[in-house]
Design a protein around this motif. Structure first.
Motif, PDB file in Angstrom:
ATOM      1  N   ARG A 218       0.836  -1.214   0.000  1.00  8.11           N
ATOM      2  CA  ARG A 218       0.000   0.000   0.000  1.00  8.11           C
ATOM      3  C   ARG A 218       0.871   1.265   0.000  1.00  8.11           C
ATOM      4  O   ARG A 218       0.552   2.258  -0.652  1.00  8.11           O
ATOM      5  N   LEU A 219       1.968   1.227   0.749  1.00  9.80           N
ATOM      6  CA  LEU A 219       2.818   2.409   0.878  1.00  9.80           C
ATOM      7  C   LEU A 219       3.521   2.754  -0.435  1.00  9.80           C
ATOM      8  O   LEU A 219       3.678   3.936  -0.764  1.00  9.80           O
TER       9      LEU A 219
ATOM     10  N   PRO B  85       6.953   2.949  -8.860  1.00  8.59           N
ATOM     11  CA  PRO B  85       7.641   1.768  -9.413  1.00  8.59           C
ATOM     12  C   PRO B  85       9.077   1.608  -8.920  1.00  8.59           C
ATOM     13  O   PRO B  85       9.576   0.484  -8.836  1.00  8.59           O
ATOM     14  N   ALA B  86       9.728   2.714  -8.577  1.00  4.30           N
ATOM     15  CA  ALA B  86      11.109   2.635  -8.096  1.00  4.30           C
ATOM     16  C   ALA B  86      11.218   1.908  -6.767  1.00  4.30           C
ATOM     17  O   ALA B  86      12.309   1.444  -6.394  1.00  4.30           O
ATOM     18  N   MET B  87      10.099   1.778  -6.046  1.00  3.30           N
ATOM     19  CA  MET B  87      10.100   1.110  -4.748  1.00  3.30           C
ATOM     20  C   MET B  87       9.509  -0.297  -4.808  1.00  3.30           C
ATOM     21  O   MET B  87       9.373  -0.947  -3.771  1.00  3.30           O
TER      22      MET B  87
ATOM     23  N   ASP C  99       8.963  -6.588  -3.414  1.00  4.66           N
ATOM     24  CA  ASP C  99       9.448  -7.933  -3.761  1.00  4.66           C
ATOM     25  C   ASP C  99      10.310  -8.512  -2.643  1.00  4.66           C
ATOM     26  O   ASP C  99      10.256  -9.721  -2.365  1.00  4.66           O
ATOM     27  N   LYS C 100      11.108  -7.668  -1.996  1.00  6.72           N
ATOM     28  CA  LYS C 100      11.956  -8.142  -0.891  1.00  6.72           C
ATOM     29  C   LYS C 100      11.089  -8.614   0.269  1.00  6.72           C
ATOM     30  O   LYS C 100      11.373  -9.657   0.884  1.00  6.72           O
ATOM     31  N   PHE C 101      10.023  -7.878   0.579  1.00  6.88           N
ATOM     32  CA  PHE C 101       9.123  -8.288   1.660  1.00  6.88           C
ATOM     33  C   PHE C 101       8.414  -9.597   1.302  1.00  6.88           C
ATOM     34  O   PHE C 101       8.186 -10.438   2.171  1.00  6.88           O
TER      35      PHE C 101
ATOM     36  N   THR D  31      -3.106   1.057  -9.007  1.00  5.94           N
ATOM     37  CA  THR D  31      -2.631   2.216  -8.256  1.00  5.94           C
ATOM     38  C   THR D  31      -1.813   3.142  -9.146  1.00  5.94           C
ATOM     39  O   THR D  31      -1.967   4.374  -9.100  1.00  5.94           O
ATOM     40  N   GLN D  32      -0.928   2.557  -9.967  1.00  5.87           N
ATOM     41  CA  GLN D  32      -0.131   3.375 -10.877  1.00  5.87           C
ATOM     42  C   GLN D  32      -1.012   4.060 -11.919  1.00  5.87           C
ATOM     43  O   GLN D  32      -0.775   5.215 -12.285  1.00  5.87           O
TER      44      GLN D  32
END
Length: 221
Positions: free
Chosen positions: A42-43, A48-50, A55-57, A139-140
């Motif tokens: 959600r955050l 897209p840069a984040m 993916d890491k989570f 969202t994007q």
């Protein structure tokens, strides 16, 4: 069943054994709960840069699934060994038949979660009733719609959905009142005298730009 990820390994890649010749279990690595995955999604969904953080989570959540299963599996092994150790003695003539009909420990082994790729998790984990992939896309797209600007006669108008509604209301009001021009706040937050025709053109261009975004979405869905 491959349990190597749960054990300490020596230089040859074999499990390190303790004094009882049992594999030494690793300290549980860093992991994340599903709630953490949903929160970070959600955050950062609109940026897209984040998405690498999302993916890491997800990767750390997959660690949680495996280690939670392993804890259940270890407890299951203890219950199984206890049941077999404390099983009542049966007469010799009935032991074989009893083993066939009623196993000493009938509880099924916990089912191990399937290993999945990040892409598979993004397609299967639901957030607000849709997959993470779809949530990111929507969202994007919403952020892109909110950023629409259009230019008419050198004037740059906001073209997001709220601005479209304001334009439409101004057009209808001008038609009712016979007004041909008004003061309008532009995309750079300055005010300018504009004609109703310029507002009408800006409204049409904004609708077209939004349509392009939605058409692109239908193609990628």
């Amino acid at each position: 069943m491959n349990l190597m990820i749960f054990y300490e390994l020596d230089d040859s890649g074999s499990p390190v054994l303790d004094e009882q010749k049992q594999p030494v279990i690793r300290h549980r690595p860093e992991s994340k709960a599903l709630a953490d995955v949903l929160l970070v999604t959600r955050l950062h969904a609109a940026n897209p840069a984040m998405h690498n953080v999302i993916d890491k989570f997800i990767e750390l959540y997959s660690v949680t699934l495996q280690w939670d299963w392993f804890a259940h599996y270890q407890a299951w092994l203890v219950r199984k060994a206890d049941a077999e150790l404390n099983a009542p003695e049966l007469p010799i003539e009935t032991q074989y038949q009893q083993a066939i009909e009623v196993p000493l420990f009938a509880e099924p082994m916990p089912e191990r979660p399937q290993h999945k790729t990040i892409e598979q998790y993004r397609a299967s984990i639901l957030i607000d009733g849709i997959s993470i992939d779809e949530y990111l896309f929507r969202t994007q797209r919403a952020a892109a719609v909110n950023s629409i600007t259009v230019k008419v006669d050198g004037l740059v108008f906001d073209g997001d959905e709220q601005s479209q509604r304001r334009m439409l209301a101004a057009i209808h009001a001008s038609e009712d009142a016979g007004i041909e021009s008004t003061i309008w706040r532009l995309a750079d937050n300055t005010e300018a005298a504009v004609t109703v025709e310029q507002i009408r053109q800006a409204h049409s261009l904004a609708i077209i730009e939004q349509g392009k975004l939605w058409t692109k979405g239908a193609t990628n869905a």
